[in-house]
Write an enzyme that holds these catalytic residues in place. Sequence first.
Site, PDB file in Angstrom:
ATOM      1  N   ARG A 160      16.991  -3.265  -1.055  1.00  0.00           N
ATOM      2  CA  ARG A 160      16.644  -4.188  -2.034  1.00  0.00           C
ATOM      3  C   ARG A 160      18.207  -5.051  -2.342  1.00  0.00           C
ATOM      4  O   ARG A 160      18.371  -5.280  -3.760  1.00  0.00           O
ATOM      5  CB  ARG A 160      16.190  -3.728  -3.251  1.00  0.00           C
ATOM      6  N   SER A 237       7.016  -3.622  -8.346  1.00  0.00           N
ATOM      7  CA  SER A 237       7.963  -2.431  -8.650  1.00  0.00           C
ATOM      8  C   SER A 237       9.199  -2.897  -9.690  1.00  0.00           C
ATOM      9  O   SER A 237       9.664  -3.876  -9.188  1.00  0.00           O
ATOM     10  CB  SER A 237       8.643  -1.920  -7.592  1.00  0.00           C
ATOM     11  N   GLU A 333      14.680  -3.843 -10.904  1.00  0.00           N
ATOM     12  CA  GLU A 333      14.537  -4.809  -9.779  1.00  0.00           C
ATOM     13  C   GLU A 333      14.672  -6.350  -9.973  1.00  0.00           C
ATOM     14  O   GLU A 333      15.310  -6.922  -9.447  1.00  0.00           O
ATOM     15  CB  GLU A 333      13.165  -4.439  -9.002  1.00  0.00           C
TER      16      GLU A 333
HETATM   17  N1  EPU Z   1       4.518   8.183  -7.502  1.00  0.00           N
HETATM   18  C1  EPU Z   1       3.836   8.961  -8.565  1.00  0.00           C
HETATM   19  N2  EPU Z   1       3.367   8.387  -9.550  1.00  0.00           N
HETATM   20  C2  EPU Z   1       3.143   6.957  -9.644  1.00  0.00           C
HETATM   21  C3  EPU Z   1       3.756   6.475  -8.576  1.00  0.00           C
HETATM   22  C4  EPU Z   1       4.181   6.802  -7.504  1.00  0.00           C
HETATM   23  O1  EPU Z   1       3.858  10.093  -8.651  1.00  0.00           O
HETATM   24  O2  EPU Z   1       2.651   6.494 -10.744  1.00  0.00           O
HETATM   25  C5  EPU Z   1       4.807   8.830  -6.263  1.00  0.00           C
HETATM   26  C6  EPU Z   1       3.913   8.764  -5.108  1.00  0.00           C
HETATM   27  O3  EPU Z   1       2.960  10.055  -5.226  1.00  0.00           O
HETATM   28  C7  EPU Z   1       4.912   8.834  -3.872  1.00  0.00           C
HETATM   29  C8  EPU Z   1       6.134   8.033  -4.414  1.00  0.00           C
HETATM   30  O4  EPU Z   1       5.934   8.302  -5.862  1.00  0.00           O
HETATM   31  O5  EPU Z   1       5.103  10.244  -3.327  1.00  0.00           O
HETATM   32  C9  EPU Z   1       6.249   7.033  -3.685  1.00  0.00           C
HETATM   33  O6  EPU Z   1       5.391   5.858  -4.364  1.00  0.00           O
HETATM   34  P1  EPU Z   1       4.612   4.630  -3.372  1.00  0.00           P
HETATM   35  O7  EPU Z   1       4.573   5.129  -1.903  1.00  0.00           O
HETATM   36  O8  EPU Z   1       3.695   4.126  -4.122  1.00  0.00           O
HETATM   37  O9  EPU Z   1       6.215   3.967  -3.328  1.00  0.00           O
HETATM   38  P2  EPU Z   1       7.106   3.257  -4.369  1.00  0.00           P
HETATM   39  O10 EPU Z   1       8.214   4.097  -4.027  1.00  0.00           O
HETATM   40  O11 EPU Z   1       6.640   3.551  -5.909  1.00  0.00           O
HETATM   41  C10 EPU Z   1       8.223   1.450  -2.813  1.00  0.00           C
HETATM   42  C11 EPU Z   1       8.560  -0.014  -3.183  1.00  0.00           C
HETATM   43  C12 EPU Z   1       7.419  -0.896  -3.235  1.00  0.00           C
HETATM   44  C13 EPU Z   1       6.613  -0.491  -1.619  1.00  0.00           C
HETATM   45  C14 EPU Z   1       6.273   0.832  -1.597  1.00  0.00           C
HETATM   46  C15 EPU Z   1       5.790   1.180  -0.351  1.00  0.00           C
HETATM   47  C16 EPU Z   1      10.723   0.103  -4.544  1.00  0.00           C
HETATM   48  C17 EPU Z   1      11.228  -0.064  -5.722  1.00  0.00           C
HETATM   49  N3  EPU Z   1       9.487  -0.205  -4.223  1.00  0.00           N
HETATM   50  O12 EPU Z   1       7.409   1.812  -4.006  1.00  0.00           O
HETATM   51  O13 EPU Z   1       7.750  -2.189  -2.989  1.00  0.00           O
HETATM   52  O14 EPU Z   1       5.448  -1.641  -1.810  1.00  0.00           O
HETATM   53  O15 EPU Z   1       7.372   1.691  -1.642  1.00  0.00           O
HETATM   54  O16 EPU Z   1       6.595   1.206   0.755  1.00  0.00           O
HETATM   55  O17 EPU Z   1      11.326   0.306  -3.307  1.00  0.00           O
HETATM   56  C18 EPU Z   1       8.377  -4.004  -4.773  1.00  0.00           C
HETATM   57  O18 EPU Z   1       9.399  -3.895  -4.378  1.00  0.00           O
HETATM   58  O19 EPU Z   1       7.878  -4.644  -5.539  1.00  0.00           O
HETATM   59  C19 EPU Z   1       7.300  -3.119  -4.146  1.00  0.00           C
HETATM   60  C20 EPU Z   1       6.100  -2.910  -4.495  1.00  0.00           C
END
Ligand code: EPU
Length: 337
Positions: A160, A237, A333
């Site tokens: 990012r 995010s 972000e």
């Molecule tokens: N999780 C929870 N509770 C929640 C949300 C997530 O426990 O409410 C846990 C999930 O179970 C999982 C982990 O957190 O173990 C990661 O969650 P997820 O796969 O949904 O991805 P994220 O880390 O929350 C990141 C990016 C997203 C991108 C996804 C998929 C960032 C800040 N965000 O989200 O990007 O779509 O991975 O690769 O790095 C964005 O930047 O706007 C965005 C949507």
Amino acid sequence: MDFATGIDLAPCNTLALPGRAAYYLRVTAAAQLADPALAGRRRFVLGGGSNLVLTGDVDRLVLHMAIPGRRLAGEDGEAFYVEAGAGENWHDFVQWTLAEGWPGLENLSLIPGTVGAAPIQNIGAYGLEVGELLHAVTAWDFEKQAFFTVDRSACRFAYRDSLFKQQGWHLDGRMAICSVLFRLPKAWRAHVGYAELARELAAADAAAPTPQAVAAAIVAIRRRKLPDPALTPNAGSFFHNPVLPAAQAAALAADFPGLPCYPQADGRVKLAAGWLIEQAGWKGKALGPVGMYEKQALVLVNHGGATGRDVQRTMAAVQQAVRDKFAVDLQPEPVFL
Ligand code: EPU
């Protein structure tokens, strides 16, 4: 040059926050940027407004980037080189590359925003960051009054992050990205390492997935988990996933079983901010009109009528709750204007 004045920016940001631009210009051709009338003003360069928190009226000239165009710029034995104007809608552009037979960007399907904004925070999802397939960025420098081109290696892409953010160029309105050139290798391989994506493809029975099947799976996952900004205003995010020294992450993991930990190439460990926020009690919780989404705690949503101040209050409360429980600081972000 005559600028529009007092333009309502609520329709121009996906959090639907109120605020008026003192001056506003829709930029549909790169040549408009060379007008000397733009150089003497404080500026903000606006793309799709999907990574923006408007904290009030904007006492600047807002340049709304709408430069169109997409074309195959070249081809060699190894790759297709595809160029797009900064104002092209990101998702439409990705779908067009797939339809033309130039795959590679499918994991970034359905990300809101424009092509010109994509390199600034190096958009990424499901195991792919745009910097991996970007070849060069062409921008206008308002101070030097000249176009310049930065190739991939000089863009200093990181999680990012990019040169454009590191130098503060974006926030200052120092430059405006006009077009982006992508290098899409002909030797395509699916990026399906992300567990949720692999599960989605397995459910769709796509043993050897095509780029279109990967794109469809990504679209299905995102539709399921992320709110549609047209219905529930949000900016994706809201916080970065924090990256900690390995020892700090190990200590936290010992105290909190189930803590998702992703080791990074540099030895540090990335945590899942959504998990931390959920454990801190903020999933589906709101303060006034702004809350954290019930299906993905990392997404901050405007339930209706919120201002930038409401967003800042909820943001601060979430940061405090995560700090109290985990001693981890979450960094937002979006850009605050
Ligand atoms: N999780 C929870 N509770 C929640 C949300 C997530 O426990 O409410 C846990 C999930 O179970 C999982 C982990 O957190 O173990 C990661 O969650 P997820 O796969 O949904 O991805 P994220 O880390 O929350 C990141 C990016 C997203 C991108 C996804 C998929 C960032 C800040 N965000 O989200 O990007 O779509 O991975 O690769 O790095 C964005 O930047 O706007 C965005 C949507």
